[in-house]
Design a protein around this motif. Sequence first.
Motif, short mmCIF file in Angstrom:
data_model
loop_
_atom_site.label_atom_id
_atom_site.label_comp_id
_atom_site.label_asym_id
_atom_site.label_seq_id
_atom_site.Cartn_x
_atom_site.Cartn_y
_atom_site.Cartn_z
N VAL A 144 0.84 -1.20 0.00
CA VAL A 144 0.00 0.00 0.00
C VAL A 144 0.88 1.25 0.00
CG1 VAL A 144 -1.67 1.35 1.35
CG2 VAL A 144 -1.96 -1.13 1.12
N ASP A 145 1.91 1.25 0.86
CA ASP A 145 2.82 2.40 0.90
C ASP A 145 3.60 2.56 -0.40
OD1 ASP A 145 2.39 3.63 3.38
OD2 ASP A 145 3.56 2.14 4.44
N TYR A 146 4.02 1.43 -0.98
CA TYR A 146 4.73 1.48 -2.27
C TYR A 146 3.84 2.12 -3.34
CZ TYR A 146 6.67 -0.08 -6.72
OH TYR A 146 7.15 -0.12 -8.02
N ALA A 147 2.59 1.65 -3.43
CA ALA A 147 1.68 2.16 -4.45
C ALA A 147 1.37 3.64 -4.24
CB ALA A 147 0.38 1.34 -4.44
N PHE A 148 1.13 4.03 -2.98
CA PHE A 148 0.82 5.43 -2.69
C PHE A 148 2.04 6.31 -2.97
CE2 PHE A 148 0.23 9.18 -0.02
CZ PHE A 148 -1.08 9.53 -0.33
N ASP A 270 9.82 -2.97 -5.42
CA ASP A 270 10.58 -2.28 -6.46
C ASP A 270 11.20 -3.27 -7.44
OD1 ASP A 270 10.71 0.71 -6.02
OD2 ASP A 270 11.25 0.04 -4.01
N VAL A 271 11.69 -4.39 -6.91
CA VAL A 271 12.26 -5.43 -7.78
C VAL A 271 11.17 -6.02 -8.67
CG1 VAL A 271 13.38 -7.69 -7.84
CG2 VAL A 271 14.13 -5.96 -6.17
N LEU A 272 10.02 -6.31 -8.07
CA LEU A 272 8.91 -6.93 -8.80
C LEU A 272 8.41 -6.03 -9.93
CD1 LEU A 272 6.87 -9.28 -9.00
CD2 LEU A 272 5.42 -8.02 -7.38
N PHE A 273 8.28 -4.73 -9.66
CA PHE A 273 7.73 -3.80 -10.65
C PHE A 273 8.82 -3.02 -11.39
CE2 PHE A 273 4.25 -4.31 -7.52
CZ PHE A 273 3.27 -4.80 -8.38
#
Length: 318
Positions: A144-148, A270-273
Amino acid sequence: MEILSDLFSGTQQWLFETLVQPLLFHLGLGSILEDAYDGTMWLLLGVLQLAIMLAVFAPLQRWRPAEKVIDRAAVRLDILYTAIHSLGLFRLVLFFTTQPLADHLFGQLHVLGFSAYHVDEIWPGVTDRAWVSLIIYLLIFDFVDYAFHRAEHRYRWLWALHAVHHSQRQMTMWSDNRNHLLSDLLRDLVVVLVSHLIGVPPGQFVAVVVITRLVESLSHANLRVGFGRVGQYLLVGPRFHRHHHAIAPAPVADAPEANYNFGVLFPFWDVLFRTARFDGNYGPTGISDQLPERGARDYGRGFFVQQWLGIKRLIGRS
């Protein structure tokens, strides 16, 4: 752990009964005793966070600083931001804003037959173990924090507020909470909604918040330390996150900077996306248009000025 838990609970009970409860009765606010008791818990957790920062992170910064601190006024301002968040002032704002909104929304949904999806019940006997469910919740809220966070760098109106955070040229362990209050309100509203949707137990939610706060403080620290070839992929550290705050190599007018390393706890997302970069150094931080050769844009030197300029950028007046 049980001894520490009992000590914390006893301290919370003593503080509440000795100071908070009498004050509320004196002010005629006995109707909010339950919420005030929770507020006492968040106050103690904030004090504990500050104690760990001062006892552990501060000596580390003096041991191996990434850069020399030359703007102590900027650091003192970040300490003010941290005090506002850690000592319950911002939590008080949430009490009167996002929490009532979330309670009303999910109260109405409950009437309509909606119930939370408890992720710790996915695999009985496994996911309902405390340490397993904690890892699951950490991963969920970190996503959630990554996306926001990624949205804050993609959409100009969110970047207008998030720029307050990135405008710090003297990054230290205090810089994590240097945010526009409206940005924090939006982020916490999302977190509260998600916590209701997945039915996070209060104890687990508190643990997630505490762990996240401490890791964020460490990742912002003025510290020249890496986690090694393997460790850098497991936890966001000062080197990984400082690269996110690095001044962009080329100016792009009013554009969000650093389209990489958005992770808060784990570099996994970050690695995944494919937004991870592990090649960063410990160079200068800030926003490119702060540099004299790129316009020397003013992001403010004081708390209220920074908040006001954020609003002006949001409405396109600055």
